[in-house]
Design an enzyme around this catalytic site. Structure first.
Site, short mmCIF file in Angstrom:
data_model
loop_
_atom_site.label_atom_id
_atom_site.label_comp_id
_atom_site.label_asym_id
_atom_site.label_seq_id
_atom_site.Cartn_x
_atom_site.Cartn_y
_atom_site.Cartn_z
N LEU A 47 32.80 19.40 33.20
CA LEU A 47 31.61 19.88 33.90
C LEU A 47 31.68 21.36 34.27
CD1 LEU A 47 30.87 16.94 36.37
CD2 LEU A 47 30.17 17.21 33.99
N HIS A 51 25.91 21.61 34.10
CA HIS A 51 25.85 20.18 34.42
C HIS A 51 25.50 19.97 35.89
CE1 HIS A 51 29.01 20.17 31.09
NE2 HIS A 51 28.11 19.33 30.61
P1 AMP Z 1 27.00 18.22 27.35
O1 AMP Z 1 28.07 17.74 28.29
O2 AMP Z 1 27.34 19.49 26.67
O3 AMP Z 1 26.52 17.13 26.43
O4 AMP Z 1 25.76 18.57 28.27
C1 AMP Z 1 25.21 17.63 29.15
C2 AMP Z 1 23.89 18.14 29.64
O5 AMP Z 1 24.07 19.38 30.31
C3 AMP Z 1 22.90 18.39 28.50
O6 AMP Z 1 21.61 17.96 28.89
C4 AMP Z 1 22.96 19.88 28.34
O7 AMP Z 1 21.77 20.44 27.81
C5 AMP Z 1 23.18 20.33 29.77
N1 AMP Z 1 23.74 21.68 29.79
C6 AMP Z 1 24.81 22.13 29.10
N2 AMP Z 1 25.00 23.44 29.33
C7 AMP Z 1 24.02 23.84 30.17
C8 AMP Z 1 23.66 25.09 30.77
N3 AMP Z 1 24.36 26.21 30.55
N4 AMP Z 1 22.58 25.12 31.58
C9 AMP Z 1 21.87 24.00 31.81
N5 AMP Z 1 22.15 22.79 31.27
C10 AMP Z 1 23.21 22.71 30.47
#
Ligand code: AMP
Length: 296
Positions: A47, A51
């Site tokens: 995280l 996240h």
């Molecule tokens: P992940 O763990 O990479 O699958 O991401 C989980 C969620 O967090 C997904 O909906 C991503 O789009 C969101 N997320 C990842 N990086 C960011 C960021 N920099 N800003 C906002 N949301 C993010």
């Protein structure tokens, strides 16, 4: 097993960790019987503030916040970074607790994909462009995402599910799936959270060496230039300015393109509708994506 919310969410220091789907289902059935609204934040863990922004939004809007923590193998192509994807469950649990998460669902791969699993949920069309272009990551990546997200929607049955605009194509595919398959829930897409120097936060930024980390800032600079020049001149000139910014940092993008943010069809100019300018580039061992939504 019952879910008694005794501590105020913002002061929680531990979080309920659930690995078995059966336990999750019974906890959520109890919550639903009590009339609690449920927010779901799907993650692959490790995280960061991106996240956490989703978790906090869910905490502010829903009675019960569920975070899934699952590095989904079906969205990784053979030879991609599945094996070395960064993981730190203990730290994730502490951060989730701090953000007010009630329940972390962290199933093993076999719990999600039982022996003989053979179903795919495929959104057509918009999963075949940008990152979904077969010459790049390919559409199978998105089919892996929509399949696991559909399963999470069915098990958790959230009222609201939270995603980051960082993965704009993923958001478009999930919205499309929700509409086509009548999932009775609301999708919230939240803005990209960035490092102070503009780099979009990502678990994969951990792959960058200090020198690559510096070079990677060119992506957000390119998008900034693209937006500014689009407003001053034209979208074509904006994209050109973005490409120049990348080239100055020695970065050859996989793509830098302007698209309709909903169906991802190509856009030629900024008129009355928002335009998504999206970029993907490899910097060292990391494949990075970023985007900006240009509002008219
Ligand atoms: P992940 O763990 O990479 O699958 O991401 C989980 C969620 O967090 C997904 O909906 C991503 O789009 C969101 N997320 C990842 N990086 C960011 C960021 N920099 N800003 C906002 N949301 C993010």
């Amino acid at each position: 097993m019952s879910l008694v919310l005794t501590e105020p969410s913002h002061s929680r220091t531990s979080v309920k960790f659930v690995r078995a789907k059966g336990d999750l289902l019974s906890l959520l059935a109890d919550a639903r019987r009590e009339g609690l609204s449920i927010g779901l934040v799907p993650t692959m863990g490790y995280l960061h503030e991106g996240h956490l922004s989703l978790l906090r939004a869910a905490r502010a809007e829903c009675d019960l916040v569920v975070m899934s923590l699952f590095v989904n193998p079906t969205q990784f192509a053979p030879g991609e970074d599945l094996d070395r994807y960064p993981r730190d469950e203990e730290r994730d649990a502490a951060l989730a607790a701090e953000a007010g998460v009630d329940l972390v669902y962290a199933p093993a791969v076999e719990e999600v994909y039982a022996e003989g699993f053979s179903t795919r949920v495929k959104v057509g069309g918009l999963t075949e462009v940008l990152c979904g272009d077969p010459a790049r990551r390919g559409p199978e990546h998105f089919h892996g995402v929509t399949t696991v997200v559909a399963k999470l929607f069915n098990t958790v049955q959230p009222d609201v599910a939270y995603f980051g605009q960082k993965d704009a194509q993923q958001v478009a595919a999930i919205r499309h799936m929700v509409r086509d398959l009548d999932f009775p829930l609301r999708i919230e897409a939240l803005p990209i959270v960035r490092e102070p120097d503009g780099l979009a936060m990502s678990s994969r930024n951990a792959y960058l060496s200090p020198v690559e980390r510096e070079r990677a800032t060119a992506l957000s600079r390119a998008l900034g230039a693209a937006e500014r020049v689009t407003r001053e001149e034209s979208l074509a000139a904006g994209l050109e300015a973005g490409r120049r910014e990348l080239a100055a940092a020695g970065i050859e993008p996989e793509y830098l393109e302007a698209r309709n943010p909903e169906d991802l069809t190509p856009v030629e100019e900024l008129d009355a509708h928002p335009v998504l300018v999206a970029v993907a580039a490899r910097v060292g061992a990391a494949r990075l994506i970023d985007n900006v939504l240009i509002e008219p």
